[in-house]
Design a protein around this motif. Structure first.
Motif, short mmCIF file in Angstrom:
data_model
loop_
_atom_site.label_atom_id
_atom_site.label_comp_id
_atom_site.label_asym_id
_atom_site.label_seq_id
_atom_site.Cartn_x
_atom_site.Cartn_y
_atom_site.Cartn_z
N ARG A 80 0.75 -1.16 0.29
CA ARG A 80 0.10 -0.23 -0.23
C ARG A 80 1.05 1.18 0.39
NH1 ARG A 80 -2.57 -2.01 4.77
NH2 ARG A 80 -4.48 -4.23 3.94
N ARG A 81 1.78 1.07 0.83
CA ARG A 81 3.18 2.29 0.81
C ARG A 81 4.05 2.00 -0.50
NH1 ARG A 81 0.78 0.22 5.07
NH2 ARG A 81 -0.13 1.64 6.77
N HIS A 82 3.82 2.04 -1.80
CA HIS A 82 4.75 1.64 -2.56
C HIS A 82 5.16 2.76 -3.22
CE1 HIS A 82 6.56 0.63 -6.26
NE2 HIS A 82 6.23 1.09 -7.00
N THR A 97 11.30 12.19 0.55
CA THR A 97 11.03 11.12 1.62
C THR A 97 11.71 10.39 1.96
OG1 THR A 97 8.91 12.82 1.26
CG2 THR A 97 8.29 11.21 3.17
N THR A 98 12.08 10.41 3.55
CA THR A 98 12.00 8.96 3.52
C THR A 98 12.27 8.92 4.85
OG1 THR A 98 14.51 10.08 4.16
CG2 THR A 98 14.50 9.07 1.89
N ALA A 99 11.33 8.96 5.25
CA ALA A 99 10.83 8.69 6.66
C ALA A 99 9.39 8.32 6.54
CB ALA A 99 11.12 9.64 8.04
N PHE A 100 8.90 7.66 7.47
CA PHE A 100 7.09 7.26 7.00
C PHE A 100 7.21 5.96 7.80
CE2 PHE A 100 9.07 6.02 2.77
CZ PHE A 100 9.02 4.61 3.21
N ARG A 101 5.86 6.05 7.94
CA ARG A 101 5.26 4.36 8.43
C ARG A 101 5.15 3.64 7.65
NH1 ARG A 101 1.74 5.55 14.17
NH2 ARG A 101 4.33 5.73 14.47
N ILE A 102 5.33 1.90 7.58
CA ILE A 102 5.00 0.76 7.10
C ILE A 102 3.77 -0.08 7.68
CG2 ILE A 102 7.31 0.97 5.87
CD1 ILE A 102 7.48 -1.14 7.71
N PHE A 103 3.19 0.47 9.49
CA PHE A 103 2.50 -0.20 9.50
C PHE A 103 2.11 0.23 10.91
CE2 PHE A 103 1.28 -3.71 11.67
CZ PHE A 103 0.08 -5.04 10.82
N ASN A 104 0.74 0.27 10.54
CA ASN A 104 -0.08 0.96 11.76
C ASN A 104 -0.77 0.72 12.51
OD1 ASN A 104 -0.15 3.85 12.48
ND2 ASN A 104 -2.39 4.48 11.70
N PHE A 146 -6.25 19.55 9.09
CA PHE A 146 -6.20 17.85 8.43
C PHE A 146 -6.39 16.40 9.80
CE2 PHE A 146 -3.61 21.45 6.29
CZ PHE A 146 -2.81 20.63 5.51
N THR A 147 -5.76 15.67 9.32
CA THR A 147 -6.53 14.48 9.83
C THR A 147 -4.96 13.70 9.26
OG1 THR A 147 -7.63 13.28 8.75
CG2 THR A 147 -8.43 14.28 10.44
N LEU A 148 -4.20 12.47 9.91
CA LEU A 148 -3.07 11.48 10.04
C LEU A 148 -2.95 11.05 8.36
CD1 LEU A 148 -4.18 8.78 12.49
CD2 LEU A 148 -2.20 10.43 12.38
N PRO A 149 -2.27 11.62 7.97
CA PRO A 149 -1.66 11.29 6.33
C PRO A 149 -1.59 10.03 6.15
CG PRO A 149 0.34 11.72 7.99
CD PRO A 149 -0.42 11.54 8.77
N SER A 150 -1.68 9.44 4.83
CA SER A 150 -1.99 8.71 3.89
C SER A 150 -1.25 6.69 4.57
CB SER A 150 -2.40 8.51 2.49
OG SER A 150 -1.03 8.81 2.49
N ASP A 151 -0.53 7.54 4.64
CA ASP A 151 0.78 6.49 5.69
C ASP A 151 0.47 5.95 7.01
OD1 ASP A 151 1.93 9.06 6.03
OD2 ASP A 151 3.17 8.08 6.51
N PHE A 152 -0.35 6.49 7.74
CA PHE A 152 -0.78 6.47 8.81
C PHE A 152 -2.42 5.75 8.66
CE2 PHE A 152 2.12 8.73 10.12
CZ PHE A 152 3.01 8.77 11.51
N ARG A 153 -2.65 4.17 8.59
CA ARG A 153 -3.82 3.94 7.91
C ARG A 153 -5.16 3.56 8.85
NH1 ARG A 153 -6.02 -1.09 5.94
NH2 ARG A 153 -6.80 -1.23 3.05
N VAL A 154 -5.82 4.12 9.00
CA VAL A 154 -7.09 3.64 9.93
C VAL A 154 -8.13 3.21 9.49
CG1 VAL A 154 -6.37 5.86 10.89
CG2 VAL A 154 -8.29 6.09 9.34
#
Length: 397
Positions: A91-93, A101-108, A371-379
């Motif tokens: 999902r985070r391809h 951007t080299t820092a992000f969430r891969i599993f939330n 704003f709410t959480l960005p897309s890598d912070f999947r809910v």
């Protein structure tokens, strides 16, 4: 093999679990005195013994554990975890291919199907956060699964629990090669120095990425900026890069000064031309009022709960008063970035705190962005509490 225990769910919550609600809450249990060891597999059944869902027992402040599947025959093992990780990474391809951007969430956590586990990516390194002792019992399986799914330079972890159920923070090197810190990562082209081996926090809150970017792109140029509860000064840095004439960063923590200086420096900015203050934010408000200071942009991103020698701050009780303090220091037509990470209330109530502050002061305002959480912070839509971040750009009239 983990122990499997059947627990009965009361009728009030039966439909919720059938729809995919992920949290195993105390209120949902017929008998809340669950006798289980941390990490045990819980089979949720109705009063008649019919299967509803399967999860694990892991006590944390949110509940007793998390639902992992609504399929009775599914086994919670390394293969199961590997499938969840692979799906999350797929999902985070787009993030992995973005060089800016080299820092992000891969599993939330529950958003990716396994509550209690957070995994963040920092330029080749992975940081695992465990939120209960029960989740931590899956450690070996999670690490093996992660190494099978991605190419890891190194893996670090942070335990955010203890055996007494109290929240603690700890870090540890887990596998691969050790990093050299600070590790400088990019976020929309901005550099940030992070530490995966230095206590609870890394030096940047990844959930504010979109907010920082819009401040840099739209709100900073030619403006004076006050950044309260500034931590390592990330909002100040993006404001300076966006053309702010001056930034003032205020935080009570003694380390905030050196950390903020570091963040300015890794971006080639002269930190001496910025104001970096170590002091209680509420004392700063009094000082700024006496000096009749005003700012074009004021950033309010307090912790959900904070205590200093003189003040105790709780978002749910005190945000309206905090807004009133900020309004007093904001220029006419200026903007307040009001933010909270409290999961105990939703956006509607948060807007109510803001509205109450202006009504009590007799002022007018408009909300120009939110704003709410960005897309890598999947809910998950079934678990609204998971979308904890609420940010409002409030323009004074």
């Amino acid at each position: 093999m983990k122990t499997e225990i059947s627990i009965k769910i009361n009728d009030k919550f039966k439909a919720e679990y059938a729809k995919g609600y992920p949290l195993i809450s105390k209120e949902a249990l017929e008998d809340p005195e669950v006798i289980a060891t941390e990490g045990s597999i819980l089979k949720l059944v109705d009063k008649q013994g019919h299967f509803l869902a399967k999860g694990y027992y892991g006590r944390q402040n949110k509940g007793y554990g998390w639902v992992l599947t609504n399929t009775e025959s599914e086994t919670i093992d390394q293969t199961f975890i590997e499938q969840k990780l692979a799906a999350a990474i797929s999902r985070r391809h787009a993030f992995f291919t973005n060089k800016e951007t080299t820092a992000f969430r891969i599993f939330n956590g529950e958003g990716d199907g396994f509550g209690g586990l957070i995994i963040d990516y920092y330029d080749g390194f992975y940081l695992l956060s465990w939120y209960s002792e029960g989740m931590y019992t899956f450690k070996d399986q999670v690490i093996a699964a992660l190494q099978n799914v991605v190419d890891c330079k190194g893996i670090y972890q942070k335990k955010r629990f203890d055996t007494k159920g109290q929240y603690i923070e700890e870090d540890d090197f887990v596998a691969g090669e050790r990093g050299e810190f600070p590790l400088v990562v990019k976020e929309n082209g901005v550099n940030f120095a992070v530490y995966l081996n230095d206590g609870a926090m890394t030096g940047i809150f990844l959930d504010q990425r979109d907010v920082r970017n819009v401040i840099k792109q739209k709100y900073a140029k030619g403006k004076t900026v006050l950044n309260t509860f500034s931590y390592t000064g990330a909002f100040s840095v993006v404001a300076a890069l966006g053309g702010a004439t001056n930034t003032t960063s205020v935080d009570l923590a003694k380390r905030s000064s050196s950390k903020t200086i570091e963040q300015f420096s890794v971006n080639g900015l002269d930190f001496e031309s910025q104001d970096i203050l170590v002091m209680d934010v509420f004392n700063y408000f009094k000082y700024a009022k006496r000096k009749e200071m005003k700012f074009d942009l004021v950033i309010l991103d307090p912790p959900s709960f904070a205590r200093s020698k003189k003040y105790t701050f709780s978002t749910s009780k005190d945000y309206t008063n905090l807004m009133k303090e900020a309004i007093a220091l904001t220029e006419k037509n200026g903007v307040i970035v009001a933010s909270t990470n409290s999961a105990s209330f939703g956006m509607k109530k948060f807007k109510g705190f803001v509205d109450k502050a202006f009504k009590e002061l007799g002022g007018k305002y408009s909300i120009v962005e939110e704003f709410t959480l960005p897309s890598d912070f999947r809910v998950r839509k079934e678990f609204k509490e998971g979308d904890y971040l609420k940010v409002l750009f409030v323009k004074l009239s």
